[in-house]
Design an enzyme around this catalytic site. Structure first.
Site, mmCIF file in Angstrom:
data_model
loop_
_atom_site.group_PDB
_atom_site.id
_atom_site.type_symbol
_atom_site.label_atom_id
_atom_site.label_comp_id
_atom_site.label_asym_id
_atom_site.label_seq_id
_atom_site.Cartn_x
_atom_site.Cartn_y
_atom_site.Cartn_z
ATOM 1 N N SER A 57 0.820 -1.212 0.000
ATOM 2 C CA SER A 57 0.000 0.000 0.000
ATOM 3 C C SER A 57 0.858 1.269 0.000
ATOM 4 O O SER A 57 1.728 1.407 -0.862
ATOM 5 C CB SER A 57 -0.942 -0.065 1.217
ATOM 6 O OG SER A 57 -1.972 0.862 1.086
ATOM 7 N N ASP A 69 -10.494 -3.983 -4.297
ATOM 8 C CA ASP A 69 -9.875 -2.946 -3.460
ATOM 9 C C ASP A 69 -10.784 -1.728 -3.354
ATOM 10 O O ASP A 69 -11.130 -1.120 -4.361
ATOM 11 C CB ASP A 69 -8.523 -2.534 -4.063
ATOM 12 C CG ASP A 69 -7.622 -1.826 -3.056
ATOM 13 O OD1 ASP A 69 -8.156 -1.178 -2.134
ATOM 14 O OD2 ASP A 69 -6.390 -1.932 -3.203
ATOM 15 N N HIS A 124 -8.233 -4.919 -0.467
ATOM 16 C CA HIS A 124 -6.936 -4.274 -0.280
ATOM 17 C C HIS A 124 -5.939 -5.158 0.486
ATOM 18 O O HIS A 124 -6.170 -5.495 1.646
ATOM 19 C CB HIS A 124 -7.164 -2.969 0.484
ATOM 20 C CG HIS A 124 -5.991 -2.056 0.532
ATOM 21 N ND1 HIS A 124 -5.478 -1.452 -0.591
ATOM 22 C CD2 HIS A 124 -5.235 -1.637 1.568
ATOM 23 C CE1 HIS A 124 -4.456 -0.685 -0.247
ATOM 24 N NE2 HIS A 124 -4.278 -0.781 1.053
#
Ligand SMILES: *[C@@H]1O[C@H](CO)[C@@H](O)[C@H](O)[C@H]1NC(C)=O
Ligand SMILES: *[C@@H]1O[C@H](CO)[C@@H](O)[C@H](O)[C@H]1NC(C)=O
Length: 307
Positions: free
Chosen positions: A110, A229, A285
């Protein structure tokens, strides 16, 4: 010299030979495997259960030495230290780690991907990064839109927007403001954002050839997008896809962006040379399955991938 005086030196010689063999044996795997580091996301830290489990698993499966490299104090610094400063801390850190001096691989999670890329592009005289695997990296920025949804980052982004994301104060104190890119406020973004426009070589009058050269020196770049996501918007930012200037739709596929077409950072060149993999996996995610981890991440970290 009598036989007795020879004994100690024979023992010594034997001792040295034994030590050397042991040293050699312990060095052999190191000589052929490249160490990796993991850079975690926002509101996370190396010691969190998820990150340490992930790191351990990658090390186990690849058989390569690796560790999570903390940025400052971890959790809070990932929020409140501006991105460029975070990258500077990692840059200074990797230079002092002997194990990394011959080169290393990065696995980014991320927001940690923007730290990673800033280390690759900005770090002067740092050890070389060989393979870089990005999981859910907000590479082209994130945009908060009315239809953003109700994910955590949408709420954060909304708060930032209210405070004025392109003010010096917010740019200097909230990490995500460095990569919040509002397509309907491009001139403020380009003139006031202190991070992403540089990282992506977006300033027309100041495209930095060194940043491009460093980024395009990677052996392999793996960009993993998660199909469900909802944390990074748009999710295609994980592949450098983003909205067109001025519009919140549609999402342009990476190949239709100017960053790619005009090759501001070398992504196109790397892709044409077969060094980029655009991977889409199921899951939310960072929710990578073990099988996808084995298929898309591990192969680039195996000792054989060194060559
Ligand atoms: C990694 O391997 C060690 C040693 O075999 C084992 O104890 C540990 O549970 C493994 N961890 C993961 C996350 O696979
Ligand atoms: C958040 O989004 C989910 C899925 O889109 C939805 O089911 C849920 O009701 C939403 N929650 C709120 C508070 O809006």
């Amino acid at each position: 010299m009598g036989p007795f005086s020879a004994t100690p030196s024979s023992v010594g010689l034997l001792f040295i030979i034994t030590i050397s063999a042991a040293t050699l044996l312990s060095l052999l795997p190191l000589a052929s495997s490249i160490p990796f580091i993991v850079l975690h996301g926002i509101g996370d830290e190396c010691k969190s259960g998820k990150v340490s489990h992930f790191t351990q698993m990658v090390a186990n499966l690849s058989g390569s030495p690796g560790f999570c490299l903390e940025v400052g104090n971890g959790y809070w610094d990932s929020w409140f230290v501006p991105m460029k400063k975070q990258a500077e801390m990692v840059c200074n850190n990797v230079k002092t780690i002997d194990e990394l001096s011959n080169g290393y691989n990065i696995v980014g999670l991320s927001q940690g991907n923007l730290v990673s890329r800033a280390v690759i592009e900005f770090c002067e005289d740092g050890p070389p990064v060989m393979n870089y695997i990005s999981l859910a990296g907000p590479h082209a920025g994130i945009a908060s839109v009315p239809m953003c949804g109700n994910g955590t980052w949408c709420e954060v982004a909304d708060e930032l927007i209210k405070a004025g994301i392109y003010t010096d104060f917010v740019q200097d104190h909230l990490a995500p403001s460095g990569y919040l890119k509002l397509p309907d406020d491009m001139s403020a973004y380009l003139s006031k954002s202190k991070f992403l426009p540089q990282l992506n070589n977006e300033h027309p009058e100041a495209r930095n050839p060194t940043f491009k050269q460093r980024f395009s020196s990677l052996k392999n770049l793996v960009l993993i997008m998660f199909e469900e996501d909802e944390v990074i918007v748009p999710k295609e930012t994980a592949w450098f896809g983003f909205y067109p200037d001025g519009e919140f739709s549609p999402v342009l596929p990476v190949q239709q962006t100017r960053l790619y077409q005009e090759d501001w950072i070398g992504l196109k060149q790397m892709n044409e040379e077969g060094r980029v993999q655009f991977v889409k996996v199921s899951g939310g995610h960072l929710g990578i399955s073990d099988s996808d981890l084995k298929q898309y991440v591990i192969p680039h970290l195996l000792p054989a991938a060194a060559h």
